[in-house]
Design a protein around this motif. Structure first.
Motif, short mmCIF file in Angstrom:
data_model
loop_
_atom_site.label_atom_id
_atom_site.label_comp_id
_atom_site.label_asym_id
_atom_site.label_seq_id
_atom_site.Cartn_x
_atom_site.Cartn_y
_atom_site.Cartn_z
N ALA A 59 -21.11 -47.40 2.01
CA ALA A 59 -20.79 -46.15 2.92
C ALA A 59 -20.27 -45.07 2.00
N ALA A 60 -18.88 -45.47 1.39
CA ALA A 60 -18.42 -44.39 0.53
C ALA A 60 -19.00 -43.82 -0.38
N LEU A 61 -20.00 -44.55 -0.97
CA LEU A 61 -21.18 -43.91 -2.06
C LEU A 61 -21.97 -43.15 -1.15
N ALA A 62 -22.25 -43.15 -0.15
CA ALA A 62 -23.34 -42.48 0.61
C ALA A 62 -22.84 -41.47 1.03
N GLU A 63 -21.72 -41.15 1.46
CA GLU A 63 -20.79 -40.13 2.22
C GLU A 63 -20.59 -39.32 1.07
N SER A 64 -20.16 -39.97 -0.17
CA SER A 64 -19.84 -39.06 -1.38
C SER A 64 -20.84 -38.20 -1.78
N VAL A 65 -22.13 -38.96 -2.05
CA VAL A 65 -23.33 -38.15 -2.57
C VAL A 65 -23.97 -37.25 -1.42
N GLY A 66 -23.77 -37.54 -0.32
CA GLY A 66 -24.44 -36.76 0.82
C GLY A 66 -23.44 -35.67 0.91
N SER A 67 -22.08 -35.55 1.02
CA SER A 67 -21.17 -34.52 0.99
C SER A 67 -21.18 -33.59 -0.17
N PHE A 68 -21.43 -34.11 -1.40
CA PHE A 68 -21.35 -33.52 -2.58
C PHE A 68 -22.80 -32.65 -2.62
#
Length: 140
Positions: A59-68
């Motif tokens: 989830a941290a990977l997903a939120e990082s890439v989506g927010s980025f």
């Protein structure tokens, strides 16, 4: 100033210094008009106690890439991005290698954005499906 793709990726990854993305070794690897891709190594740093990838790390990977992704498509001199909601459906376990998160815009509004994020392994097997909502807020 027009940057090459390699220069944009280098700049993006430098921006990750001293952040959760650096802690998890998340690296931005590709982008286009409607998507952004990052990868994260699967090792003991991101395991749950039984030795497989932790859903929270996914989830941290997903939120990082989506927010980025939302971040690079706005005027960062005037706005900043915050995640407002994330959902994650974990479909498969993984013990080693890399996972890749590809964030694709479902909605790219001026204020709100909705992204579909597919997390896969190196063989393109689907590990998780995530949705992220972000908001662009004016800097004061």
């Amino acid at each position: 100033m027009n940057l090459t793709k390699a220069e944009v990726l280098e700049k993006a990854n430098k921006a990750c210094k001293n952040t959760l993305m650096e802690t998890l070794n998340i690296e931005v690897t590709d982008f286009g008009d409607n998507f952004l891709v990052a990868r994260m190594p699967v090792n003991s740093r991101v395991y749950q106690p039984d030795g497989v990838l932790h859903g929270g790390a996914t989830a941290a990977l997903a939120e990082s890439v989506g927010s980025f992704a939302s971040h690079i498509f706005i005027d960062t001199d005037k706005f900043f991005v915050r995640g407002t909601e994330i959902t994650a459906n974990h479909l498969k376990s993984i013990k080693e290698g890399f996972v890749y998160a590809k964030a694709t815009f479902l909605h790219k509004g001026r204020t709100t954005q909705l992204l579909d994020i597919r997390v896969t392994d190196e063989a393109d097997n689907l590990i998780s499906i995530c949705k992220l909502s972000t908001i662009s807020l004016p800097k004061k």
